[in-house]
Design a protein around this motif. Structure first.
Motif, PDB file in Angstrom:
ATOM      1  N   VAL A  99       0.882  -1.159   0.081  1.00 25.35           N
ATOM      2  CA  VAL A  99       0.087   0.107  -0.022  1.00 25.35           C
ATOM      3  C   VAL A  99       0.855   1.141   0.066  1.00 25.35           C
ATOM      4  N   SER A 100       0.256   2.612  -0.318  1.00 21.26           N
ATOM      5  CA  SER A 100       1.024   3.736  -0.454  1.00 21.26           C
ATOM      6  C   SER A 100       0.829   4.171   0.934  1.00 21.26           C
ATOM      7  N   ARG A 101       1.717   5.235   1.003  1.00 22.67           N
ATOM      8  CA  ARG A 101       1.759   6.187   2.490  1.00 22.67           C
ATOM      9  C   ARG A 101       0.370   6.807   2.557  1.00 22.67           C
ATOM     10  N   ASN A 102      -0.212   7.175   1.509  1.00 22.94           N
ATOM     11  CA  ASN A 102      -1.569   7.948   1.394  1.00 22.94           C
ATOM     12  C   ASN A 102      -2.711   6.941   1.955  1.00 22.94           C
ATOM     13  N   THR A 103      -2.435   5.934   1.664  1.00 18.21           N
ATOM     14  CA  THR A 103      -3.507   4.733   1.955  1.00 18.21           C
ATOM     15  C   THR A 103      -3.597   4.793   3.579  1.00 18.21           C
ATOM     16  N   VAL A 104      -2.117   4.632   4.044  1.00 23.57           N
ATOM     17  CA  VAL A 104      -2.109   4.621   5.370  1.00 23.57           C
ATOM     18  C   VAL A 104      -2.790   5.797   6.181  1.00 23.57           C
ATOM     19  N   VAL A 105      -2.340   6.669   5.621  1.00 22.08           N
ATOM     20  CA  VAL A 105      -2.609   8.203   6.186  1.00 22.08           C
ATOM     21  C   VAL A 105      -4.255   8.193   6.329  1.00 22.08           C
ATOM     22  N   ARG A 106      -4.987   7.977   5.251  1.00 21.29           N
ATOM     23  CA  ARG A 106      -6.178   7.797   5.234  1.00 21.29           C
ATOM     24  C   ARG A 106      -6.889   6.865   6.275  1.00 21.29           C
ATOM     25  N   ALA A 107      -6.289   5.833   6.330  1.00 22.32           N
ATOM     26  CA  ALA A 107      -6.734   4.883   7.335  1.00 22.32           C
ATOM     27  C   ALA A 107      -6.781   5.352   8.676  1.00 22.32           C
ATOM     28  N   LEU A 108      -5.582   6.059   9.014  1.00 22.73           N
ATOM     29  CA  LEU A 108      -5.479   6.695  10.271  1.00 22.73           C
ATOM     30  C   LEU A 108      -6.542   7.839  10.648  1.00 22.73           C
ATOM     31  N   HIS A 109      -6.660   8.585   9.638  1.00 20.40           N
ATOM     32  CA  HIS A 109      -7.588   9.706   9.772  1.00 20.40           C
ATOM     33  C   HIS A 109      -9.182   9.143  10.130  1.00 20.40           C
ATOM     34  N   ARG A 110      -9.412   7.958   9.132  1.00 24.94           N
ATOM     35  CA  ARG A 110     -10.780   7.464   9.432  1.00 24.94           C
ATOM     36  C   ARG A 110     -10.906   6.902  11.079  1.00 24.94           C
TER      37      ARG A 110
END
Length: 340
Positions: free
Chosen positions: A98-109
């Motif tokens: 996965v990309s860094r942005n995918t991880v960041v979006r998961a943390l935001h959720r």
């Protein structure tokens, strides 16, 4: 081909409405500037589901399952200094690409957002224990006690301090537009040291400290301002003086002065500026003085004295009235620094 914009829910409803009134696909297509195929699909979906909303499950599936997402949020909650890059590398080692942005979006959720860590005093185990004990022991004190306390502290007021905005919104190529820059001066332009005190009934004396404050200077300031402030603030005879555990404050010379003047001192845990409500007044003072843009140290002192006297009595009273909330926060934080 460029990606087409999805037809809005409102427009889909209008398409269905005019079709129900007898208009055909071609006429609707021309009226709303929508392809005939799109019109036909919208009406067909409405006839099938009695709704123009998208069916659940449309769109690309998430690369991170909900179970894995919850695990990531749990792990980061336990160790907040974990970076998104570290998580990406950890997932890659287990076969999840996965990309860094995918991880960041998961943390935001999961309700986690990146912020700069707050700066707090370095607390050792005995600092934490002492602060927690102070909070627990003083929670039983009534409001009348806190109203009798004369709070004190020193602070440094800079001529060109750090009260400027940390960010500006600008376009590319406009970095040096005067509105997007902050003027700087070598060595900060100088500063002055101030000693002040306050109580629930208002602000007391504010004194400029010339040079480095030594224990002898501190005694002179107390002799000239402490009791005078207590009288002017109407603290009566059973007032209590608060100071931190700076070495000059706890020196034998200062302790003898307190003994001679029969001054009662509030027991104070070390490294506990967040327990002292005068810190809130220092913030108010610095913001107000900075807004007046003093040009030299004399103006800096003048504006500081004027703004200190302008602080409303209600502000002081509220800081003391809510002091028990401060103690409760310390208990909730188990002795660590609090947000005040």
């Amino acid at each position: 081909m460029p990606k087409t914009k999805e037809i809005s829910l409102e427009l889909r409803k209008k398409i269905v409405e005019v079709h129900d009134k007898g208009q055909g696909y071609t006429a609707i297509s021309k009226r709303f500037t929508v392809s005939r195929t799109a019109v036909r699909c919208i009406i067909a979906k409405y006839k099938e589901t009695n709704s123009v909303r998208n069916k659940p499950g449309r769109g690309r599936k998430r690369k991170i399952s909900r179970t894995l997402e919850r695990k990531i949020v749990r792990d980061v909650s336990k160790e907040p200094r974990t970076s998104a890059k570290m998580i990406v590398a950890d997932l890659a080692s287990s076969g999840v690409d996965v990309s860094r942005n995918t991880v960041v979006r998961a943390l935001h959720r999961g309700g986690l957002h990146g912020h700069r860590p707050r700066r707090t005093p370095l607390l050792k185990e005995w600092h934490i224990t002492a602060q927690l004990r102070f909070a627990r022991e003083h929670l039983k004190y009534k409001d009348d006690f806190w109203k009798s306390v004369l709070w004190s502290d020193e602070t440094k007021q800079e001529l060109f301090g750090h009260m400027d905005v940390a960010y500006v919104w600008r376009r590319n190529g406009q970095a040096f537009n005067p509105r997007n820059t902050v003027a700087t001066v070598k060595h900060g332009g100088g500063s002055i040291m101030l000693w002040g005190c306050f109580a629930a009934s208002g602000t007391g004396s504010l004194v400029r400290v010339h040079g480095i404050m030594k224990k002898e200077n501190y005694v002179d300031i107390l002799r000239e301002n402490m009791q005078k402030s207590a009288r002017s603030l109407g603290l009566g005879r059973r007032w209590v003086f608060q100071q931190d555990n700076d070495p000059k404050h706890t020196s034998k010379l200062v302790q003898q002065f307190f003994k001679d003047t029969k001054t009662k001192i509030l027991e104070w845990p070390a490294q506990s500026p967040d327990l002292n409500p005068i810190e809130n007044l220092w913030r108010v003072l610095k913001v107000n003085v900075h807004a007046r843009k003093p040009r030299n140290l004399d103006q800096l002192e003048q504006f500081a004295m004027e703004e200190w006297n302008k602080i409303p009595q209600e502000t002081c009273a509220n800081l003391v009235k809510t002091y028990s909330n401060r103690l409760l926060s310390v208990v909730a934080q188990k002795g660590y620094s609090i947000d005040y």
